[in-house]
Write an enzyme that holds these catalytic residues in place. Structure first.
Site, PDB file in Angstrom:
ATOM      1  N   ARG A  34       0.821  -1.218   0.000  1.00  0.00           N
ATOM      2  CA  ARG A  34       0.000   0.000   0.000  1.00  0.00           C
ATOM      3  C   ARG A  34       0.852   1.264   0.000  1.00  0.00           C
ATOM      4  O   ARG A  34       0.494   2.256  -0.647  1.00  0.00           O
ATOM      5  CB  ARG A  34      -0.944  -0.007   1.201  1.00  0.00           C
ATOM      6  CG  ARG A  34      -2.127  -0.910   0.950  1.00  0.00           C
ATOM      7  CD  ARG A  34      -3.060  -0.924   2.117  1.00  0.00           C
ATOM      8  NE  ARG A  34      -4.287  -1.629   1.772  1.00  0.00           N
ATOM      9  CZ  ARG A  34      -5.068  -2.232   2.655  1.00  0.00           C
ATOM     10  NH1 ARG A  34      -4.738  -2.211   3.942  1.00  0.00           N
ATOM     11  NH2 ARG A  34      -6.159  -2.841   2.274  1.00  0.00           N
ATOM     12  N   GLY A 345      -8.156  -8.320   0.810  1.00  0.00           N
ATOM     13  CA  GLY A 345      -7.034  -8.497   1.735  1.00  0.00           C
ATOM     14  C   GLY A 345      -6.419  -9.884   1.664  1.00  0.00           C
ATOM     15  O   GLY A 345      -5.201 -10.039   1.466  1.00  0.00           O
ATOM     16  N   GLY A 368     -12.932  -3.925   0.787  1.00  0.00           N
ATOM     17  CA  GLY A 368     -14.345  -3.552   0.924  1.00  0.00           C
ATOM     18  C   GLY A 368     -14.773  -2.524  -0.110  1.00  0.00           C
ATOM     19  O   GLY A 368     -15.871  -2.620  -0.674  1.00  0.00           O
TER      20      GLY A 368
HETATM   21  P1  ADP Z   1     -10.738 -11.452   0.914  1.00  0.00           P
HETATM   22  O1  ADP Z   1     -10.082 -10.806   2.104  1.00  0.00           O
HETATM   23  O2  ADP Z   1      -9.751 -11.711  -0.189  1.00  0.00           O
HETATM   24  O3  ADP Z   1     -11.953 -10.699   0.438  1.00  0.00           O
HETATM   25  P2  ADP Z   1     -12.242 -13.260   2.594  1.00  0.00           P
HETATM   26  O4  ADP Z   1     -11.846 -12.475   3.786  1.00  0.00           O
HETATM   27  O5  ADP Z   1     -13.648 -13.217   2.167  1.00  0.00           O
HETATM   28  O6  ADP Z   1     -11.271 -12.916   1.363  1.00  0.00           O
HETATM   29  O7  ADP Z   1     -11.943 -14.802   2.859  1.00  0.00           O
HETATM   30  C1  ADP Z   1     -10.684 -15.294   3.183  1.00  0.00           C
HETATM   31  C2  ADP Z   1     -10.759 -16.405   4.164  1.00  0.00           C
HETATM   32  O8  ADP Z   1     -11.608 -17.451   3.740  1.00  0.00           O
HETATM   33  C3  ADP Z   1      -9.397 -17.034   4.377  1.00  0.00           C
HETATM   34  O9  ADP Z   1      -8.967 -16.755   5.681  1.00  0.00           O
HETATM   35  C4  ADP Z   1      -9.629 -18.517   4.133  1.00  0.00           C
HETATM   36  O10 ADP Z   1      -8.960 -19.341   5.060  1.00  0.00           O
HETATM   37  C5  ADP Z   1     -11.120 -18.638   4.289  1.00  0.00           C
HETATM   38  N1  ADP Z   1     -11.633 -19.838   3.623  1.00  0.00           N
HETATM   39  C6  ADP Z   1     -11.473 -20.222   2.350  1.00  0.00           C
HETATM   40  N2  ADP Z   1     -12.038 -21.410   2.112  1.00  0.00           N
HETATM   41  C7  ADP Z   1     -12.572 -21.830   3.290  1.00  0.00           C
HETATM   42  C8  ADP Z   1     -13.281 -23.004   3.703  1.00  0.00           C
HETATM   43  N3  ADP Z   1     -13.551 -23.972   2.859  1.00  0.00           N
HETATM   44  N4  ADP Z   1     -13.641 -23.091   5.009  1.00  0.00           N
HETATM   45  C9  ADP Z   1     -13.357 -22.101   5.861  1.00  0.00           C
HETATM   46  N5  ADP Z   1     -12.712 -20.958   5.527  1.00  0.00           N
HETATM   47  C10 ADP Z   1     -12.317 -20.829   4.258  1.00  0.00           C
HETATM   48 MG    MG Z   2     -10.503 -10.906   4.200  1.00  0.00          MG
END
Ligand code: ADP
Ligand code: MG
Length: 388
Positions: A34, A345, A368
């Site tokens: 960042r 993130g 977000g």
């Molecule tokens: P981003 O920050 O990229 O938007 P999210 O915060 O929505 O992504 O999701 C990320 C999290 O989702 C990670 O910590 C990952 O471990 C979790 N995750 C992915 N697949 C699964 C699963 N099958 N069961 C539980 N958690 C999961």
């Molecule tokens: Mg996240």
């Protein structure tokens, strides 16, 4: 929106709101992405002959009191080195507005220490506005917040404009949403459908293929009538997921669900990972990644796409036994000729874990804010610049 590029800021005090919210562990910055993304903006203002005053936040401190853990001290140090000039961190700027000379840069301490920052308190916003002549909003990751430093300040200062990073992020998103090259794929993974329901709905209207991943996929798998055992999923949203599948079908959008998965009987790195077909998940098992057949299928689909939007991992990539699905997907994205756009993130953490930073066409600095933009929401920090 006015742009910093087009504004004469010579001999002016430029007050910028940047997104410098980097991960810090024991006083060390663990990812400088960042800050790196923000440096050209600071340099642009300096080259145009301005004095630069930076506003930023770090983490989620309690408002109204100083807390060393959330201090921007390490960011000030980083900026001093990167810009090759002293960048002092100013704490008492509300009582004693700093006197900044042309060519100088100061960083104001975490704006979230200030009472009223998150409530967008007009009195606080007015005090921010007095710190500069021109406001430059350039933290794409914070423009979805109506805070005093992202929104209010722009109302009370004479001139407010968008910095180059914000301009680029918005242009890129506009391009992806309004005129994407087809076929287009969206991969929306992560933990919960509830956090990404609106973005899934918005993307179904745009894409040819949708891949739900992670906990989100689990809810869809359950909606299709399969047993998801002890997996993370949202029973309350099964009907919603079913309606989305129906709607997608009607629109001719292909929603791809896993055919095989990696399961374990506990959520732990030590757990024994097993590959199961989607029909065979047992009551005591947790789905933690997609299986190899599914990973190959994803790779083939990715290969054929002209545009790929990626947010959210398809498995618990932080734990080695459950990282293969996300890794294979990341590699397919790295190898595709299509245009790839990624953000979020944890998505960015996965991109850096698998070392494909240079192979993704565009990585957004927003999480977000990126999702809200895709949903079609009005982002207060953008709207205020447009109104100005
Ligand atoms: P981003 O920050 O990229 O938007 P999210 O915060 O929505 O992504 O999701 C990320 C999290 O989702 C990670 O910590 C990952 O471990 C979790 N995750 C992915 N697949 C699964 C699963 N099958 N069961 C539980 N958690 C999961
Ligand atoms: Mg996240």
């Amino acid at each position: 929106m006015r742009r910093l590029q087009d504004i004469d800021v010579k001999d002016k005090r430029v007050l910028m709101r940047l997104d410098l919210n980097v991960p810090v562990q024991d006083g060390k910055i663990t990812s400088d992405a960042r800050i790196q993304a923000a440096l050209p903006t600071i340099q642009m203002a300096l080259e145009k002959g301005a004095a630069v005053i930076i506003m930023a936040h770090l983490g989620r401190p309690q408002e109204g009191k100083y807390d060393e853990i959330f201090s921007l001290a390490s960011v000030a140090k980083y900026l001093s080195e990167a810009l090759d000039q002293d960048v002092p961190l100013v704490k008492d700027y509300l009582e004693n507005p700093p006197d900044v000379a042309i060519g100088e840069v100061v960083l104001l301490e975490n704006v979230r220490f200030n009472e009223g920052e998150k409530k967008n308190d007009p009195e606080l916003a007015k005090r921010y506005a007095q710190l500069g002549d021109i406001f430059v909003s350039d933290g794409f990751g914070v423009v979805h917040r109506a805070h005093a430093s992202t929104h209010g300040v722009a109302q009370y200062i004479k001139i407010a404009c968008a910095g180059p990073l914000l301009v680029r992020e918005v242009a890129m998103l506009k391009q992806i949403l309004l005129a994407p090259k087809k076929p287009m794929l969206a991969i929306i993974g992560g933990a919960k459908v509830s956090s990404k329901l609106m973005v899934l709905k918005a993307l179904i209207e745009k894409v040819n293929v949708l891949i739900p991943g992670g906990g989100i996929a689990n809810t869809f798998i359950a909606a299709e009538g399969y047993n998801v055992g002890n997996s993370l999923y949202e029973p309350d949203l099964i009907n919603e997921a079913r309606a989305m599948l129906e709607h997608a079908k009607m629109r001719g959008v292909n929603v791809i669900l896993p055919v095989d998965v990696v399961v374990a009987d506990e959520f732990s790195v030590e757990a024994k990972a097993m590959v199961k077909t989607i029909e065979d998940v047992a009551d005591n098992e947790i789905i933690l990644d997609v299986g190899p057949q599914t990973a190959d299928m994803f790779a083939r689909i990715i290969h054929d796409m002209q545009t790929i939007v990626w947010n959210g991992p398809v498995g618990v990539f932080e734990m080695a036994p459950f990282a293969a699905g996300t890794k294979s997907m990341a590699q397919a994205i790295a190898n595709t000729k299509g245009f790839s756009f990624a953000g979020g993130g944890d998505t960015i953490a996965a991109i850096s874990q698998f070392g494909i930073e240079d192979k993704v066409s565009y990585i957004s600095t927003g999480g977000g804010s990126m999702l809200e933009y895709i949903e079609g929401k009005t982002l207060p920090g953008l709207a205020v610049l447009e109104e100005k």
